[in-house]
Design an enzyme around this catalytic site. Structure first.
Site, PDB file in Angstrom:
ATOM      1  CE1 TYR A 179      49.307 -94.038  -3.347  1.00 30.71           C
ATOM      2  CE2 TYR A 179      50.918 -94.149  -1.588  1.00 30.71           C
ATOM      3  CZ  TYR A 179      50.581 -94.347  -2.906  1.00 30.71           C
ATOM      4  OH  TYR A 179      51.515 -94.847  -3.762  1.00 30.71           O
ATOM      5  CD  GLU A 180      48.222 -88.299  -3.010  1.00 25.27           C
ATOM      6  OE1 GLU A 180      47.584 -87.252  -2.840  1.00 25.27           O
ATOM      7  OE2 GLU A 180      49.367 -88.462  -2.576  1.00 25.27           O
ATOM      8  N   GLY A 181      43.352 -89.700  -1.155  1.00 28.13           N
ATOM      9  CA  GLY A 181      41.891 -89.811  -1.129  1.00 28.13           C
ATOM     10  C   GLY A 181      41.498 -91.255  -1.367  1.00 28.13           C
TER      11      GLY A 181
END
Lengths: 572, 572
Positions: free
Chosen positions: B429-431
């Protein structure tokens, strides 16, 4: 996601990479020729695809449970067991005079790997039986063999291994279970065992436990341990399950994965057991059982790697996201360079780990067929590597498989997460991968590194032959083997065993990397302008170089590991 | 296993390794001197130890659930949130005129890391609020700031980020949520968002969603996206939660870990929202939010690494097994060489990943305090490395922690497995970490590699200074930086971006290895004959060499990745 058995991959490996032709050229295994191999793999693959793979998620969602002392297995697992038993897949390599097929271990290992990919939790059950069959075959009395082997081979009965106790895990010699002679040739077994995979089930008539325990005159440590066969139901005069033995499943463990496989705490309260092998000779029998199981567990890792790879590839071929690079064609994420990198790493390591596994099985078969000590030494050397690298690869590939799925990888419904959770235990059981590495650098180097260096020389000779056709692949493999040989010489020169142990794990990993290079190169030679050579190039250029950092680590010695005191380790 | 906050470790890093003295020497952060830092870390650490750590397993066993549309959080989490809010830990770095403490990001990152170690699922809630606070601070109107910031900072209200849609994950520009002007300055937001961490809870008065959506005249792709603030309850004239907005939690995901954190599917049906930033300027605001969150997620990885390390060490110090080597003292498995190796690897990488994280935070603070572009470029360069290496380290350390536990590691009651399951998502997550690496080799190299080479030069200069006192450690670090510089030059010379992307992940990992060497060397210089130097020696001798294999991989180019066709990838 349907599983597809990689039959043609095995055929290629058998034919071109791991030297299976030597096995089928022996008298012992002459019937297991190419055609037979293909027929068997195809048939087993079909069973894995159609029967076992659909059970994978049911086992996870509906774990085995204990109801008032009765074990209930996951939905469908009874049918799965029957399919495995009826296909003859339990006793593939078991002796024919007891109902087995007498086939090479190389085939058993391949079929086991496919079953692991399809449904790991269930596959662990026949794997335990196979270990027991082999232990009984080599160490039990004729009477025990007559009674138990046909039932175990047919799958009417199942087998387990009872080694671990709460205070005796890696150090099995610390066990405290006791065996008292009953005076009638049987023994009364008392003690508690933990982590007993498939310690019970609801689909076989009987469950036969091989239990390590100490006789009253057994010395402390491993030399005072004996092995006993302790059935759930004591066979009656006709060899049928009779009265219940004094043993029970106390509880099941709550595990991170492998939910379909019941991991039992077993209690023996003066249960009737029969000696297998010599009094105080339990460790020899145990090693027979464990050697088989170690290779089997390596195969579990490879199998999960295959399953996780197929799963990730299918997702990558379907998921559209972002602008794919110019010149690529699918429009799905498989065309993004980093997704390709992940898939190529998975596939390249899957190939390497499978080749190591099969090469080890070939060595076992050659030893069985020829009795030659060199083959035995080769098998002994490769077993810990096949176990540790196979399971490390399973973990790494499953981890990458989660990553390929992005956010979906963390969601259970997708299935990628289950591979990741299930496979984690394979680096732990049947001897942790650290124990495997210690076995490699200690016991397997008692020959002064001879078996290791002989193998490395073969690798160099093969690289020399490949130099004219594929010089840019052959040269790095030759060099890597040379570095590995130097590291091996350093290793065996260390009289302080702790210097070896300090670098054992990186040494084993480096050895696997070099072996992987060798097998990839062998495949590339057989498929010079094809995809095998392309995959080999990827591996040799991008993954093989890891071996040199690993060997720096392997030769750094023990002293630096103890340079921090306990207080320093704990300080934060 | 009680968690112990590593306060003295932070103090050492602040003082001797990451150059925090520069931060407290600025006017902006002059109050955050050494004494203040110690007081704050001690206080926050106490809250983590006493309040949050005991909730860790409850969150796992009793996941958040949705009952008739009402979200129920895990037992104790409401108390945990209150403790975090009342301690002021949400708004540590938020502006003082809205109730924040205006402290350096370096401190926030440290406290976040401790909270992550104690209870990752709960810590994700304030992390989301922090991202929202920063986005509003930089992009919202004064009216929105006045109304929302005090409530978010005090923890009366909470914040979320709504980016992802089923067809728009890594490619956020593909989103289809719509925003229609209502004519009164507000907008009607319609669409479905997935993977919304803490999309609702039962402990704050209001939940404020930052939602990316497209206005009617928004062009396709990222340039047509706008950001909206969409509260669960529309504030009344007094700024209190009023009538319910047209949004709801549709369902919660079943995840491999992080069970205590509800991952929501959100539905917006013409919900009232307020524009944040410019029309079609949503990506700029989103990057503010995501940059904060990226570093925060890196800190989650480091935090879990700390928790998993402490857990494994405690087990190793208590578990007796096998004969420990001569000359060692505890009689527990901590004295086995391979267990030491594992603990040393964990500790050495934990140190490296934490130092990178804090160095990135220092650069952010220096940019904030001085406005100097070089600091901004440093922060931008280090952010993807801190995120990816921090989370990779969390995963690797948690995996090793399981291994240290042996069989117990696979049993859920032990707790080691939870770290392993929970932390896995942080690489996604978050890239995803692949996206981080692509950011590093593309966007962060748009300066022709200037920021990277400046950092590598600093590393070399520091190594040159260390040469006289610790030549055997300084030399390999200098050389590694040199190799890294050459690889960077190769990278920026590639006009075909796919050649960069092909090696992006190994390039990032190599950069992290080199940075780790630099920070370990810096620590060793400050503690020349002490444990810091011993740990640095371990890292530099045994782990740093990995960088060269990674750089071989990084520079191998894209062509080889596509040498296998889809059929070849699928063949088995």
């Amino acid at each position: 996601m349907p599983y597809r058995a990689p039959v043609s991959e095995y055929e290629f490996l058998f034919r071109h990479v791991v030297g299976y032709d030597q096995v089928s050229a022996t008298n012992r295994f002459s019937e297991a020729d190419g055609e037979t191999v293909s027929a068997i793999l195809t048939e087993a693959g079909k069973m894995c695809e159609e029967v076992m793979a659909p059970m994978q998620r049911d086992g996870d969602l509906h774990p085995a449970r204990l109801e008032n002392g009765v074990l209930r297995t996951s939905p469908g697992f009874a049918d799965g067991w029957r399919a495995i038993a009826e296909g003859g897949w339990i006793g593939m390599s078991a002796p024919e005079d007891h109902g087995g097929m007498g086939l090479p271990m190389t085939l058993t290992i391949s079929v086991n790997e496919m079953m692991s990919a399809a449904c790991l939790s269930l596959q662990l059950a026949p794997l335990m039986s196979q270990g027991q069959i082999e232990a009984l075959e080599h160490h039990a009395s004729d009477a025990l063999k007559e009674l138990y082997l046909p039932k175990l081979i047919s799958g009417e009965w199942s087998g387990t291994m009872n080694l671990t106790e709460p205070q005796a895990g890696s150090d099995v010699g610390a066990l405290s279970s006791k065996a008292e002679p009953n005076g009638d040739g049987t023994y009364a077994i008392t003690g508690q065992k933990i982590y007993i995979s498939w310690g019970d089930n609801d689909f076989t008539e009987n469950v036969c436990h091989l239990v390590l325990a100490r006789l009253p005159d057994g010395v402390p440590g491993t030399k005072g341990i004996s092995l006993f066969l302790v059935p759930k139901y004591i066979p009656d005069d006709n060899g049928n399950p009779g009265k219940a033995n004094a043993l029970k499943v106390v509880s099941l463990e709550h595990k991170m994965g492998l939910h379909g496989s019941p991991t039992c705490v077993m209690q023996y309260d003066g249960a009737t057991g029969w000696l297998v092998g010599e009094e105080h000779g339990g460790m020899a029998a145990m090693f027979t059982m464990m050697n088989n199981a170690r290779l089997g567990v390596g195969g579990q890792g490879v199998g999960v790697a295959e399953g996780a790879y197929q799963h990730a590839l299918a997702y990558a071929l379907e998921r559209k996201q972002g602008r794919t690079p110019a010149g690529t064609q699918t429009g799905t994420i498989v065309d993004h360079a980093d997704v390709r990198r992940m898939l190529m790493e998975m596939k390249a390591d899957l190939f390497a780990s499978r080749a190591i596994l099969l090469a080890c099985a070939v060595a076992i078969d050659m030893q069985t067929a020829t009795g030659e000590a060199d083959w035995g030494a080769r098998a002994a050397l490769l077993t810990p590597i096949a176990k540790a690298f196979g399971t490390d690869t399973g973990i790494r590939v499953a981890e990458t498989g989660v990553q390929v799925h992005g956010g979906m990888g963390f969601i259970e419904e997708t299935g990628a997460a289950q591979y990741y959770r299930d496979v984690r235990v394979t680096a732990i059981y049947e001897g942790t991968n650290g124990i495997q590495a210690m076995d490699l650098v200690a016991r397997k180097m008692m020959d002064g590194g001879e078996a290791a260096c002989r193998l490395l020389e073969e690798i160099q000779k093969q690289a020399e032959r490949a130099r004219c056709t594929l010089p840019e692949l052959a040269e790095p493999v030759w060099q890597a083997a040379e570095t590995m040989r130097e590291a091996t010489e350093w290793l065996v020169s260390q009289s302080d065993m702790n210097n070896r142990f300090a670098g054992a794990v990186p040494y084993l990993r480096a050895f696997a990397r070099v072996l992987g290079g060798h097998f990839h190169l062998t495949a590339a030679v057989a498929d010079k302008d094809g995809p095998r050579a392309a995959l080999a190039r990827f591996y040799i250029e991008r993954l093989l170089p890891e071996h040199s950092a690993l060997l720096a680590h392997a030769q750094a010695g023990a002293e630096g590991l103890y340079a921090l005191g306990i207080d320093d380790l704990a300080r934060g």
